[in-house]
Motif scaffolding. Structure first.
Motif, mmCIF file in Angstrom:
data_model
loop_
_atom_site.group_PDB
_atom_site.id
_atom_site.type_symbol
_atom_site.label_atom_id
_atom_site.label_comp_id
_atom_site.label_asym_id
_atom_site.label_seq_id
_atom_site.Cartn_x
_atom_site.Cartn_y
_atom_site.Cartn_z
ATOM 1 N N UNK A 96 -120.927 -8.006 7.511
ATOM 2 C CA UNK A 96 -120.142 -7.214 6.563
ATOM 3 C C UNK A 96 -118.880 -6.681 7.238
ATOM 4 N N UNK A 97 -119.013 -6.229 8.490
ATOM 5 C CA UNK A 97 -117.848 -5.732 9.236
ATOM 6 C C UNK A 97 -116.832 -6.853 9.466
ATOM 7 N N UNK A 98 -117.326 -8.061 9.755
ATOM 8 C CA UNK A 98 -116.422 -9.202 9.951
ATOM 9 C C UNK A 98 -115.706 -9.543 8.649
ATOM 10 N N UNK B 232 -116.892 -2.138 0.652
ATOM 11 C CA UNK B 232 -117.217 -0.731 0.956
ATOM 12 C C UNK B 232 -118.735 -0.520 0.906
ATOM 13 N N UNK B 233 -119.375 -1.088 -0.116
ATOM 14 C CA UNK B 233 -120.836 -0.974 -0.224
ATOM 15 C C UNK B 233 -121.538 -1.726 0.906
ATOM 16 N N UNK B 234 -121.063 -2.932 1.196
ATOM 17 C CA UNK B 234 -121.696 -3.752 2.227
ATOM 18 C C UNK B 234 -121.607 -3.139 3.615
ATOM 19 N N UNK B 235 -120.567 -2.358 3.855
ATOM 20 C CA UNK B 235 -120.356 -1.809 5.199
ATOM 21 C C UNK B 235 -120.837 -0.366 5.356
ATOM 22 N N UNK B 236 -121.605 0.126 4.387
ATOM 23 C CA UNK B 236 -122.143 1.475 4.543
ATOM 24 C C UNK B 236 -123.039 1.527 5.780
ATOM 25 N N UNK C 77 -122.856 -3.333 -8.378
ATOM 26 C CA UNK C 77 -123.270 -2.612 -7.175
ATOM 27 C C UNK C 77 -124.681 -3.022 -6.760
ATOM 28 N N UNK C 78 -125.572 -3.164 -7.726
ATOM 29 C CA UNK C 78 -126.941 -3.601 -7.405
ATOM 30 C C UNK C 78 -126.927 -4.989 -6.782
ATOM 31 N N UNK C 79 -126.159 -5.900 -7.392
ATOM 32 C CA UNK C 79 -126.089 -7.261 -6.885
ATOM 33 C C UNK C 79 -125.554 -7.294 -5.457
ATOM 34 N N UNK C 80 -124.558 -6.484 -5.181
ATOM 35 C CA UNK C 80 -123.967 -6.447 -3.847
ATOM 36 C C UNK C 80 -124.942 -5.886 -2.823
ATOM 37 N N UNK C 81 -125.581 -4.783 -3.169
ATOM 38 C CA UNK C 81 -126.522 -4.159 -2.222
ATOM 39 C C UNK C 81 -127.725 -5.043 -1.947
ATOM 40 N N UNK C 82 -128.050 -5.918 -2.867
ATOM 41 C CA UNK C 82 -129.125 -6.880 -2.613
ATOM 42 C C UNK C 82 -128.712 -7.941 -1.602
ATOM 43 N N UNK C 83 -127.411 -8.100 -1.375
ATOM 44 C CA UNK C 83 -126.904 -9.104 -0.416
ATOM 45 C C UNK C 83 -126.968 -8.584 1.014
ATOM 46 N N UNK C 84 -127.157 -7.288 1.191
ATOM 47 C CA UNK C 84 -127.184 -6.694 2.529
ATOM 48 C C UNK C 84 -128.580 -6.817 3.121
ATOM 49 N N UNK C 85 -128.652 -7.398 4.312
ATOM 50 C CA UNK C 85 -129.949 -7.569 4.988
ATOM 51 C C UNK C 85 -130.013 -6.706 6.223
ATOM 52 N N UNK D 9 -126.398 3.558 3.636
ATOM 53 C CA UNK D 9 -126.854 2.398 2.878
ATOM 54 C C UNK D 9 -128.120 2.758 2.089
ATOM 55 N N UNK D 10 -129.012 3.464 2.709
ATOM 56 C CA UNK D 10 -130.274 3.858 2.052
ATOM 57 C C UNK D 10 -130.026 4.764 0.856
ATOM 58 N N UNK D 11 -129.189 5.763 1.050
ATOM 59 C CA UNK D 11 -128.889 6.712 -0.024
ATOM 60 C C UNK D 11 -128.196 6.014 -1.192
ATOM 61 N N UNK D 12 -127.256 5.124 -0.873
ATOM 62 C CA UNK D 12 -126.557 4.383 -1.924
ATOM 63 C C UNK D 12 -127.531 3.480 -2.674
ATOM 64 N N UNK D 13 -128.388 2.794 -1.945
ATOM 65 C CA UNK D 13 -129.368 1.899 -2.578
ATOM 66 C C UNK D 13 -130.319 2.678 -3.480
ATOM 67 N N UNK D 14 -130.799 3.813 -2.993
ATOM 68 C CA UNK D 14 -131.703 4.629 -3.812
ATOM 69 C C UNK D 14 -131.038 5.025 -5.130
#
Length: 154
Positions: free
Chosen positions: A67-69, A100-104, A146-154, A115-120
């Motif tokens: 995400x940072x890259x 922004x969401x991916x790099x939390x 936002x849900x779709x994006x946060x699901x992409x973060x591993x 990331x946890x707080x945003x996902x919750x």
């Protein structure tokens, strides 16, 4: 682990692409009128955002480093875009919001968004998702995006 965006270099593939984009935009800027250049530029920028969204953000999974890259590469691309039409990269709001969401961060100092707080919040319900997006200053994304994006973060 927080990753400093300034310590990352632009990926080799993008560096080569940026060179081609600069060369082509310089030629186009000199070859056509300003009005026509801006019209072509807007169309190309719209297509670029669509492609980044559909082929990268919506399909790839991202680690914190990945995400940072992506953020570093999109920042470099935005700098080139803005050098030809000031503030034009602002039109890529959904891309910037997604990044922004991916790099939390996983952990934040104080009461910052994690990331946890945003996902919750995003997965709780639409109202909570809107509150999270508002707190992050992201106006260009829907709760579903936002849900779709946060699901992409591993």
């Amino acid at each position: 682990m927080d990753i400093d965006n300034d310590q990352l270099s632009v990926s080799a593939e993008l560096d080569e692409l940026l060179h081609i984009i600069r060369r082509n935009l310089k030629f186009l800027q000199q070859a056509v009128s300003t009005t026509y250049f801006r019209r072509i530029f807007r169309g190309a920028l719209s297509k670029l955002q669509e492609q980044l969204w559909n082929d990268i953000i919506s399909k790839q999974s991202f680690t914190g480093f990945g995400a940072a890259q992506l953020q570093r590469d999109v920042s470099a691309l935005a700098a080139v875009i803005d050098s030809y039409v000031p503030n034009a990269s602002g039109a890529m709001g959904s891309i910037h919001g997604g990044i922004r969401l991916l790099t939390l961060p996983l952990e934040a100092e104080g009461s910052g968004m994690t990331l946890r707080r945003a996902s919750d919040g995003v997965f709780k319900d639409n109202d909570a998702a809107r509150e999270v997006l508002e707190e992050l200053g992201i106006e260009s994304l829907t709760p579903q995006n936002a849900r779709n994006i946060l699901q992409r973060r591993v």
